[in-house]
Scaffold this motif. Structure first.
Motif, PDB file in Angstrom:
ATOM      1  N   GLN A 129     -30.390  81.673 -15.575  1.00 55.02           N
ATOM      2  CA  GLN A 129     -30.951  81.073 -13.740  1.00 55.02           C
ATOM      3  C   GLN A 129     -30.492  82.398 -12.977  1.00 55.02           C
ATOM      4  OE1 GLN A 129     -33.372  78.900 -13.109  1.00 55.02           O
ATOM      5  NE2 GLN A 129     -33.268  78.502 -15.226  1.00 55.02           N
ATOM      6  N   ARG A 130     -30.744  82.648 -11.524  1.00 59.52           N
ATOM      7  CA  ARG A 130     -29.842  83.317 -10.358  1.00 59.52           C
ATOM      8  C   ARG A 130     -28.815  82.622 -10.550  1.00 59.52           C
ATOM      9  NH1 ARG A 130     -32.376  85.634  -4.788  1.00 59.52           N
ATOM     10  NH2 ARG A 130     -30.645  86.799  -4.499  1.00 59.52           N
ATOM     11  N   GLY A 131     -27.639  84.020 -10.263  1.00 58.01           N
ATOM     12  CA  GLY A 131     -26.391  82.939  -9.921  1.00 58.01           C
ATOM     13  C   GLY A 131     -25.431  82.659 -10.971  1.00 58.01           C
ATOM     14  N   GLN A 132     -26.384  82.648 -12.789  1.00 62.85           N
ATOM     15  CA  GLN A 132     -24.668  82.096 -13.427  1.00 62.85           C
ATOM     16  C   GLN A 132     -24.230  83.421 -13.713  1.00 62.85           C
ATOM     17  OE1 GLN A 132     -28.008  80.250 -16.388  1.00 62.85           O
ATOM     18  NE2 GLN A 132     -26.736  78.537 -16.805  1.00 62.85           N
ATOM     19  N   LEU A 133     -23.440  82.645 -14.581  1.00 66.11           N
ATOM     20  CA  LEU A 133     -22.288  83.358 -15.285  1.00 66.11           C
ATOM     21  C   LEU A 133     -22.667  83.751 -16.361  1.00 66.11           C
ATOM     22  CD1 LEU A 133     -19.439  84.520 -14.453  1.00 66.11           C
ATOM     23  CD2 LEU A 133     -18.629  82.271 -15.730  1.00 66.11           C
ATOM     24  N   LEU A 134     -22.009  85.046 -16.785  1.00 63.68           N
ATOM     25  CA  LEU A 134     -22.722  85.728 -18.166  1.00 63.68           C
ATOM     26  C   LEU A 134     -22.077  86.071 -18.911  1.00 63.68           C
ATOM     27  CD1 LEU A 134     -25.636  87.686 -16.606  1.00 63.68           C
ATOM     28  CD2 LEU A 134     -26.052  85.840 -17.554  1.00 63.68           C
ATOM     29  N   ALA A 135     -20.574  86.954 -18.114  1.00 65.12           N
ATOM     30  CA  ALA A 135     -19.144  86.927 -19.156  1.00 65.12           C
ATOM     31  C   ALA A 135     -18.316  87.101 -17.610  1.00 65.12           C
ATOM     32  CB  ALA A 135     -19.526  88.644 -20.232  1.00 65.12           C
ATOM     33  N   GLU A 136     -17.289  87.042 -17.968  1.00 63.82           N
ATOM     34  CA  GLU A 136     -15.108  88.177 -17.563  1.00 63.82           C
ATOM     35  C   GLU A 136     -15.045  88.550 -18.187  1.00 63.82           C
ATOM     36  OE1 GLU A 136     -13.213  83.881 -16.391  1.00 63.82           O
ATOM     37  OE2 GLU A 136     -14.960  83.257 -17.331  1.00 63.82           O
ATOM     38  N   ILE A 137     -14.467  89.654 -17.261  1.00 56.47           N
ATOM     39  CA  ILE A 137     -13.612  90.421 -18.201  1.00 56.47           C
ATOM     40  C   ILE A 137     -12.385  90.471 -17.162  1.00 56.47           C
ATOM     41  CG2 ILE A 137     -13.587  93.267 -17.169  1.00 56.47           C
ATOM     42  CD1 ILE A 137     -16.475  93.258 -16.746  1.00 56.47           C
ATOM     43  N   GLU A 138     -11.122  91.150 -17.559  1.00 51.74           N
ATOM     44  CA  GLU A 138      -9.743  90.825 -17.604  1.00 51.74           C
ATOM     45  C   GLU A 138      -9.756  91.624 -16.899  1.00 51.74           C
ATOM     46  OE1 GLU A 138      -7.432  90.172 -21.301  1.00 51.74           O
ATOM     47  OE2 GLU A 138      -7.492  87.879 -20.607  1.00 51.74           O
ATOM     48  N   THR A 139      -8.715  92.060 -15.725  1.00 49.03           N
ATOM     49  CA  THR A 139      -8.476  93.527 -14.779  1.00 49.03           C
ATOM     50  C   THR A 139      -6.752  93.615 -14.533  1.00 49.03           C
ATOM     51  OG1 THR A 139      -8.883  92.267 -13.293  1.00 49.03           O
ATOM     52  CG2 THR A 139     -11.270  94.067 -13.864  1.00 49.03           C
ATOM     53  N   PRO A 140      -5.835  93.330 -15.306  1.00 51.33           N
ATOM     54  CA  PRO A 140      -4.701  93.719 -14.740  1.00 51.33           C
ATOM     55  C   PRO A 140      -4.160  94.033 -13.845  1.00 51.33           C
ATOM     56  CG  PRO A 140      -4.992  93.964 -17.276  1.00 51.33           C
ATOM     57  CD  PRO A 140      -6.393  94.081 -16.716  1.00 51.33           C
ATOM     58  N   GLU A 141      -5.260  95.582 -13.958  1.00 50.11           N
ATOM     59  CA  GLU A 141      -4.370  96.862 -12.948  1.00 50.11           C
ATOM     60  C   GLU A 141      -5.162  96.325 -11.340  1.00 50.11           C
ATOM     61  OE1 GLU A 141      -5.954 100.076 -14.679  1.00 50.11           O
ATOM     62  OE2 GLU A 141      -4.352 100.377 -16.017  1.00 50.11           O
ATOM     63  N   VAL A 142      -6.458  95.344 -11.310  1.00 49.54           N
ATOM     64  CA  VAL A 142      -7.020  95.593  -9.901  1.00 49.54           C
ATOM     65  C   VAL A 142      -6.383  94.424  -9.706  1.00 49.54           C
ATOM     66  CG1 VAL A 142      -8.978  94.500  -8.984  1.00 49.54           C
ATOM     67  CG2 VAL A 142      -8.944  96.378 -10.481  1.00 49.54           C
ATOM     68  N   ASP A 143      -5.389  92.738 -10.402  1.00 49.35           N
ATOM     69  CA  ASP A 143      -4.719  92.051  -9.968  1.00 49.35           C
ATOM     70  C   ASP A 143      -3.768  92.448  -9.447  1.00 49.35           C
ATOM     71  OD1 ASP A 143      -6.804  90.335 -11.269  1.00 49.35           O
ATOM     72  OD2 ASP A 143      -5.819  90.365 -13.158  1.00 49.35           O
ATOM     73  N   GLN A 144      -2.935  93.949  -9.737  1.00 50.12           N
ATOM     74  CA  GLN A 144      -1.702  93.810  -9.566  1.00 50.12           C
ATOM     75  C   GLN A 144      -1.310  94.952  -8.271  1.00 50.12           C
ATOM     76  OE1 GLN A 144       1.349  92.806 -10.091  1.00 50.12           O
ATOM     77  NE2 GLN A 144       0.419  91.924 -12.256  1.00 50.12           N
ATOM     78  N   GLN A 145      -2.613  95.706  -8.390  1.00 49.43           N
ATOM     79  CA  GLN A 145      -2.691  97.031  -7.114  1.00 49.43           C
ATOM     80  C   GLN A 145      -3.482  95.604  -5.790  1.00 49.43           C
ATOM     81  OE1 GLN A 145      -6.302  99.013  -8.202  1.00 49.43           O
ATOM     82  NE2 GLN A 145      -4.794 100.614  -8.956  1.00 49.43           N
ATOM     83  N   LEU A 146      -4.518  94.077  -6.269  1.00 51.02           N
ATOM     84  CA  LEU A 146      -3.891  93.923  -5.198  1.00 51.02           C
ATOM     85  C   LEU A 146      -3.034  92.923  -4.771  1.00 51.02           C
ATOM     86  CD1 LEU A 146      -6.034  91.536  -3.230  1.00 51.02           C
ATOM     87  CD2 LEU A 146      -7.157  89.950  -5.524  1.00 51.02           C
ATOM     88  N   LEU A 147      -2.045  92.258  -5.353  1.00 48.31           N
ATOM     89  CA  LEU A 147      -0.824  92.343  -5.229  1.00 48.31           C
ATOM     90  C   LEU A 147      -0.242  92.679  -4.120  1.00 48.31           C
ATOM     91  CD1 LEU A 147       0.250  90.335  -8.228  1.00 48.31           C
ATOM     92  CD2 LEU A 147      -0.844  88.800  -6.182  1.00 48.31           C
ATOM     93  N   GLN A 148      -0.292  94.184  -4.989  1.00 47.02           N
ATOM     94  CA  GLN A 148       0.760  95.253  -3.737  1.00 47.02           C
ATOM     95  C   GLN A 148      -0.561  95.466  -2.375  1.00 47.02           C
ATOM     96  OE1 GLN A 148       0.292  99.010  -5.618  1.00 47.02           O
ATOM     97  NE2 GLN A 148       1.471  99.935  -4.023  1.00 47.02           N
ATOM     98  N   ALA A 149      -1.469  94.859  -2.471  1.00 46.40           N
ATOM     99  CA  ALA A 149      -2.326  95.351  -1.064  1.00 46.40           C
ATOM    100  C   ALA A 149      -1.950  94.174   0.169  1.00 46.40           C
ATOM    101  CB  ALA A 149      -3.435  95.388  -1.557  1.00 46.40           C
ATOM    102  N   ARG A 150      -1.454  92.897  -0.413  1.00 46.95           N
ATOM    103  CA  ARG A 150      -1.274  91.850  -0.253  1.00 46.95           C
ATOM    104  C   ARG A 150      -0.369  92.068   0.473  1.00 46.95           C
ATOM    105  NH1 ARG A 150      -4.286  87.122  -3.474  1.00 46.95           N
ATOM    106  NH2 ARG A 150      -5.864  87.455  -3.156  1.00 46.95           N
ATOM    107  N   ALA A 151       0.876  92.805  -0.376  1.00 44.63           N
ATOM    108  CA  ALA A 151       2.145  92.619   0.533  1.00 44.63           C
ATOM    109  C   ALA A 151       2.556  93.441   1.114  1.00 44.63           C
ATOM    110  CB  ALA A 151       3.307  93.462  -0.814  1.00 44.63           C
TER     111      ALA A 151
END
Length: 415
Positions: A129-151
């Motif tokens: 169905q529309r909006g149903q979750l198909l897969a998940e991706i691990e993005t450690p680099e993006v996560d760290q960049q987000l932490l730095q951007a919030r700081a």
């Protein structure tokens, strides 16, 4: 003997001299040259007459031979052709055209962020169905960049707060002359710069949060997963410098569409809203119904066809995308046609033509093809069943050229 006898003189009688054979007579001695001249003249005249007769006979025979050769050459120059009479078919009430079914919506699913596939939830053939979750991706680099951007955003907010306080305080002090106007203007300007830096940091945080949201891949519409090209642990690269890899492919098949090329001669049948019937080899006893929803409103110059779209409801999913189907379109009126061998067609810059024999001469007429059967073609315009069609015409065939029939027409009966 007496003296009187001695004195008598005897005179002899003249003798008649006879001409001896082979000797000319005395009288003919004068006429001989004249007779010889006459004989020579007669002989010469006869020789001249004979010579003139021989010359005339030779010239006449040569002229006759040349005339005969010219006639035979002209006769040999007339090409010999074989003809057939077109076969008249039954009136055409519908046309049958091939087509391929396509999903109404069909989309490849790509990753929008870099990382590793953490988990996938649906495989091929799964209904989603529309909006149903198909897969998940691990993005450690993006996560760290987000932490730095919030700081960085927190720092910018702190600088903004102190800049606001300073600017407000300087504006209060400048009124009683405690600080200069220059220092007050600098404080106000610094507030604007710090505010812009804080907004930039906030925008960067939102960008990275959006990239982090791409860790989860959702279905864009209701459909079926037709392909899965990834697995757990696979490297996901969404970079612009490389060709991204398709993760999933999804198709909506509750309604299918077909694109069909309708020949120009049948373009009147391509009316929007007209019904269409579909048949498939895998369902020999079933027919499916569709609607002609739109057409291109333009004839393709290369193929002389009109592109139309037919939509078919497929609520049960019985029809599959990519299936080969036959589309039946009703004609607004009956169309008569004739069939001729394919080797009778002439392809030239003037267009498609056919050679006919009329009154001992060749005639070229333009024709229009509706269907091509391989060894034969169906003609809907330009020919009658009584026309003598030339088969295997030569490249030198032109209109008005005299032609000779080689045999009786074959391939059809004269009406």
């Amino acid at each position: 003997m007496t003296s009187s006898e001695e004195n008598v003189t005897i005179t002899p009688e003249p003798e008649t001299i006879e001409a001896q054979p082979g000797q000319p007579s005395p009288d003919g001695l004068h006429s001989r040259p004249r007779s010889q001249r006459r004989t020579a003249i007669v002989v010469a005249a006869a020789a001249i007459a004979v010579l003139a007769l021989l010359i005339y006979s030779g010239i006449h025979s040569r002229a006759v031979a040349e005339s005969r050769l010219t006639q035979r050459t002209q006769e040999a120059a007339i090409p010999t052709v074989a003809v057939v009479f077109p076969k008249e078919g039954a009136p055409t009430q519908e046309i049958i055209l091939p087509g391929n079914t396509q999903a109404f919506s069909d989309a490849p699913i790509y990753a929008r962020t870099n990382g590793y596939l953490k988990h996938w939830y649906f495989d091929i053939g799964a209904h989603v169905q529309r909006g149903q979750l198909l897969a998940e991706i691990e993005t450690p680099e993006v996560d760290q960049q987000l932490l730095q951007a919030r700081a960085d955003l927190d720092t910018a907010q702190a600088n903004l707060n102190i800049a606001k306080i300073t600017a407000t305080r300087w504006q209060d002090l400048v009124s009683n002359g405690s600080v200069s106007q220059q220092e007050t203007d600098q404080a106000v300007s610094n507030l604007s710069a710090v505010k812009a830096a804080a907004e930039s940091s906030s925008a960067n945080v939102r960008r990275l949060e959006q990239l982090q949201s791409f860790e989860k891949i959702y279905a864009p519409f209701d459909g079926i997963i037709t392909a899965r090209n990834t697995d757990v642990g696979a490297l996901i690269d969404a970079g612009a410098s490389t060709q991204p890899r398709e993760l999933f492919h999804i198709a909506a098949i509750r309604k299918l569409r077909l694109y069909v090329s309708v020949p120009e001669v049948y373009s009147r049948a391509a009316r929007s809203g007209a019904p269409a019937t579909l048949t498939l080899d895998e369902f020999p006893d079933q027919t499916f119904h569709g609607i002609l929803v739109r057409n291109a409103n333009s004839i393709d110059i290369a193929s002389r066809t009109l592109l139309v779209e037919v939509d078919v409801d497929n609520p049960t999913g019985q029809l599959l995308p990519g299936a080969y189907v036959f589309v039946h379109l009703k004609l607004p009126d009956q169309t008569r046609s004739v069939t001729i061998p394919s080797n009778a067609l002439i392809f030239r810059k003037e267009g498609l033509q056919v050679g006919l024999v009329r009154n001992g001469k060749a005639e070229l007429v333009p024709v229009k093809i509706s269907r091509d059967y391989g060894n034969s073609v169906e003609i809907v315009s330009g020919l009658q069943s009584t026309d003598a069609v030339i088969i295997e015409p030569s490249d030198s065939l032109v209109a008005g050229m005299p032609v000779r029939l080689s045999s009786k027409p074959t391939g059809g009966s004269k009406q």
